[in-house]
Design a protein around this motif. Structure first.
Motif, PDB file in Angstrom:
ATOM      1  N   ASN A   1      44.105  54.246  44.564  1.00 44.19           N
ATOM      2  CA  ASN A   1      42.758  54.326  45.132  1.00 44.19           C
ATOM      3  C   ASN A   1      41.942  53.059  44.904  1.00 44.19           C
ATOM      4  N   PHE A   2      42.204  52.364  43.797  1.00 43.64           N
ATOM      5  CA  PHE A   2      41.410  51.187  43.456  1.00 43.64           C
ATOM      6  C   PHE A   2      41.996  49.885  44.003  1.00 43.64           C
ATOM      7  N   LEU A   3      43.192  49.948  44.552  1.00 43.62           N
ATOM      8  CA  LEU A   3      43.875  48.724  44.961  1.00 43.62           C
ATOM      9  C   LEU A   3      43.225  48.003  46.144  1.00 43.62           C
ATOM     10  N   PRO A   4      42.791  48.698  47.218  1.00 44.35           N
ATOM     11  CA  PRO A   4      42.257  47.970  48.381  1.00 44.35           C
ATOM     12  C   PRO A   4      41.114  47.022  48.047  1.00 44.35           C
ATOM     13  N   GLU A   5      40.134  47.476  47.260  1.00 43.94           N
ATOM     14  CA  GLU A   5      39.002  46.608  46.939  1.00 43.94           C
ATOM     15  C   GLU A   5      39.433  45.436  46.068  1.00 43.94           C
ATOM     16  N   LEU A   6      40.318  45.698  45.115  1.00 45.36           N
ATOM     17  CA  LEU A   6      40.815  44.611  44.270  1.00 45.36           C
ATOM     18  C   LEU A   6      41.618  43.605  45.094  1.00 45.36           C
ATOM     19  N   GLN A   7      42.426  44.098  46.009  1.00 46.64           N
ATOM     20  CA  GLN A   7      43.227  43.212  46.850  1.00 46.64           C
ATOM     21  C   GLN A   7      42.358  42.410  47.804  1.00 46.64           C
ATOM     22  N   ASP A   8      41.260  43.002  48.256  1.00 47.32           N
ATOM     23  CA  ASP A   8      40.319  42.273  49.100  1.00 47.32           C
ATOM     24  C   ASP A   8      39.710  41.105  48.325  1.00 47.32           C
ATOM     25  N   LEU A   9      39.359  41.359  47.072  1.00 48.68           N
ATOM     26  CA  LEU A   9      38.842  40.284  46.218  1.00 48.68           C
ATOM     27  C   LEU A   9      39.910  39.218  45.999  1.00 48.68           C
ATOM     28  N   GLU A  10      41.148  39.668  45.775  1.00 47.03           N
ATOM     29  CA  GLU A  10      42.259  38.738  45.571  1.00 47.03           C
ATOM     30  C   GLU A  10      42.410  37.789  46.758  1.00 47.03           C
ATOM     31  N   SER A  11      42.260  38.311  47.963  1.00 49.91           N
ATOM     32  CA  SER A  11      42.457  37.505  49.173  1.00 49.91           C
ATOM     33  C   SER A  11      41.391  36.430  49.331  1.00 49.91           C
ATOM     34  N   LYS A  12      40.243  36.601  48.675  1.00 46.02           N
ATOM     35  CA  LYS A  12      39.155  35.632  48.789  1.00 46.02           C
ATOM     36  C   LYS A  12      39.243  34.526  47.741  1.00 46.02           C
ATOM     37  N   LEU A  13      40.173  34.671  46.816  1.00 48.74           N
ATOM     38  CA  LEU A  13      40.313  33.696  45.735  1.00 48.74           C
ATOM     39  C   LEU A  13      41.645  32.980  45.875  1.00 48.74           C
ATOM     40  N   GLU A  14      41.674  31.745  45.468  1.00 47.89           N
ATOM     41  CA  GLU A  14      42.892  30.957  45.586  1.00 47.89           C
ATOM     42  C   GLU A  14      43.614  30.875  44.241  1.00 47.89           C
ATOM     43  N   GLY A  15      44.394  31.913  43.951  1.00 47.73           N
ATOM     44  CA  GLY A  15      45.228  31.887  42.754  1.00 47.73           C
ATOM     45  C   GLY A  15      44.569  32.321  41.478  1.00 47.73           C
ATOM     46  N   GLN A  16      43.281  32.637  41.517  1.00 49.19           N
ATOM     47  CA  GLN A  16      42.605  33.052  40.289  1.00 49.19           C
ATOM     48  C   GLN A  16      42.855  34.517  39.947  1.00 49.19           C
ATOM     49  N   LEU A  17      43.223  35.320  40.932  1.00 45.77           N
ATOM     50  CA  LEU A  17      43.409  36.756  40.707  1.00 45.77           C
ATOM     51  C   LEU A  17      44.707  37.226  41.343  1.00 45.77           C
ATOM     52  N   ASP A  18      45.501  37.956  40.558  1.00 46.23           N
ATOM     53  CA  ASP A  18      46.683  38.651  41.067  1.00 46.23           C
ATOM     54  C   ASP A  18      46.462  40.142  40.839  1.00 46.23           C
ATOM     55  N   VAL A  19      46.689  40.939  41.857  1.00 42.79           N
ATOM     56  CA  VAL A  19      46.545  42.400  41.748  1.00 42.79           C
ATOM     57  C   VAL A  19      47.932  43.016  41.826  1.00 42.79           C
ATOM     58  N   VAL A  20      48.282  43.826  40.816  1.00 43.77           N
ATOM     59  CA  VAL A  20      49.612  44.436  40.753  1.00 43.77           C
ATOM     60  C   VAL A  20      49.451  45.942  40.553  1.00 43.77           C
ATOM     61  N   HIS A  21      50.168  46.714  41.374  1.00 39.66           N
ATOM     62  CA  HIS A  21      50.174  48.174  41.198  1.00 39.66           C
ATOM     63  C   HIS A  21      51.100  48.490  40.028  1.00 39.66           C
TER      64      HIS A  21
END
Length: 441
Positions: free
Chosen positions: A171-191
């Motif tokens: 449930n929490f992945l879409p918003e985190l992944q959206d944030l990930e897509s806006k950053l260049e390598g600073q954030l990795d989201v893993v299920h």
């Protein structure tokens, strides 16, 4: 101080986009931005006297948004890297941390028993204590179960070079992944559920279950020598459902250098209940609380109390998937302690290795099963007649109790036993059944 042409151009571009002028007022400082980060100096009441509102309160704190217009978010995140590093987000365009009510509504999507940081003020308290870790920039920060991502954004705002968000609930992945897509390598989201890494058995599995080997490989994090710098720092809140079981699993993995510790001296910076923290740091002669659990963690790691926070400051999701009700008055025993646990560089040597680490763990569990038993009797039960000799080498009296022995002395005892020809591994298993029946001491 003179600025380079590139920097001036970048700042002017931002001012043009944001519609700000040179006379714009600086951002106001937050309430708790100057708390001490030294060990064991934080008062349990350091948060209780302020006006900060908790999830249990109805009030709505001010949004932590540096601009009120339609400014494009994360301009600094997409800026050209300078000297191989990304510009810290907080300098130009901080991520919006939301407010307590907004974050609480997002967290209520959780389907399991969990605790969340939903208050931006508490998230900043955590990042204040991690300031040195973030500025050092050598270690990757793993965040356990970020949920709505309040602490995630606070870490990025503070300037974290690389954050890995390990989220167990889809449930929490879409918003985190959206944030990930806006950053260049600073954030990795893993299920992934950090607390369920490396389950017993082999074969394929589905997220959030995962093997640490796959996790570290996918993130391109390689094994480093035990004597090297800390490669990864784990940040989060221990699960309150099975906190002690998780800590036991971690201590076995540590002494055997398995799972996350296969990759080096991985550091834990976690919120833990006051009850378990007290046991973690209890010293000898406290026969009630000085347990095998205490000895092993103190033997293996440096343990530092960073901060103590009332439980009411966190959002706790109950079985009914609703926010728990917080009592108006809570005791200090209900507090959560932010603790830094760093494996010691000198833990392993020629006598204590990852190959016999689990043997040491079981030895300590046998000794501490009865904390008022004489140590000499315990040693003689393993090897008749050896108790006096080993007691003498350790400068112990014959009436020294197992609950009187310090962690480093237990390590020395084990090393002497490993060197002695009088001991074989048979001593380990003679009392195994009895120890198993007593459970985790």
């Amino acid at each position: 101080m003179a600025a380079c042409g590139g920097c001036r151009f970048f700042v002017l571009t931002l001012r043009t986009l944001c519609g700000t002028s040179r006379s714009a007022a600086p951002l106001p400082l937050t309430k708790h931005s100057t708390l001490s980060t030294s060990a064991r100096t934080c008062s349990p009441d350091s948060f209780s006297s302020g006006s900060r509102k908790t999830p249990a309160q109805v009030g709505k704190p001010e949004l932590i948004t540096p601009s009120s217009g339609g400014v494009q978010r994360n301009l600094s995140a997409v800026a050209v890297p300078l000297l191989g590093q990304f510009r810290p987000l907080c300098r130009y365009d901080p991520l919006d941390l939301g407010d307590v009510d907004e974050n609480t509504q997002k967290a209520l999507a959780c389907k399991h028993l969990r605790r969340f940081i939903v208050d931006p003020s508490l998230a900043r308290i955590v990042t204040d204590h991690l300031a040195g870790d973030i500025e050092d920039g050598k270690a990757v920060i793993f965040e356990c179960n970020p949920g709505p991502g309040v602490l995630t954004r606070a870490l990025l705002n503070r300037g974290a070079q690389r954050v890995v968000a390990l989220e167990s609930e889809a449930n929490f992945l879409p918003e985190l992944q959206d944030l990930e897509s806006k950053l260049e390598g600073q954030l990795d989201v893993v299920h992934c559920d950090f607390f369920k890494l490396d389950p017993i058995g082999n074969g394929s599995m589905k997220p959030p279950a995962m093997y640490s080997e796959k996790l570290f490989s996918d993130l391109s994090i390689s094994e480093v020598p035990w004597s090297a710098d800390v490669p990864v720092k784990i940040v989060g809140i221990f699960s309150h459902r099975n906190e002690k079981s998780i800590l036991w699993k971690l201590i076995y993995n540590l002494f055997e250098r398995r799972s996350i510790f296969h990759y080096g001296r991985v550091e834990l910076i976690m919120f833990i209940t006051k009850n378990e923290y007290t046991k973690l740091v209890t010293r000898p002669k406290d026969y009630k609380n000085y347990l095998a659990f205490s000895v092993l963690w103190q033997m293996a790691c440096d343990i530092e109390l960073l901060h103590e926070e009332p439980l009411s400051s966190f959002l706790t999701i109950t079985r009914s998937n609703k926010k728990s009700t917080s009592k108006s008055t809570t005791s200090q025993s209900d507090n959560l302690c932010l603790v830094r646990i760093t494996p010691r560089e000198d833990l392993f040597n020629s006598h204590l290795t990852p190959l016999n680490g689990s043997t040491l763990v079981l030895m300590v569990k046998q000794c501490l099963a009865k904390r008022k038993r004489r140590l000499i009797e315990q040693i003689n039960s393993w090897s008749p007649g050896s108790g006096s000799e080993l007691n003498s080498k350790l400068c112990f009296l014959d009436d020294t109790m197992t609950g009187d022995v310090y962690p480093d002395e237990y390590k020395r005892l084990f090393e002497l036993m490993e060197q002695s020809g009088n001991f074989t591994e048979s001593w380990l298993y003679e009392e195994m059944l009895e120890t198993t029946h007593t459970g985790h001491a």
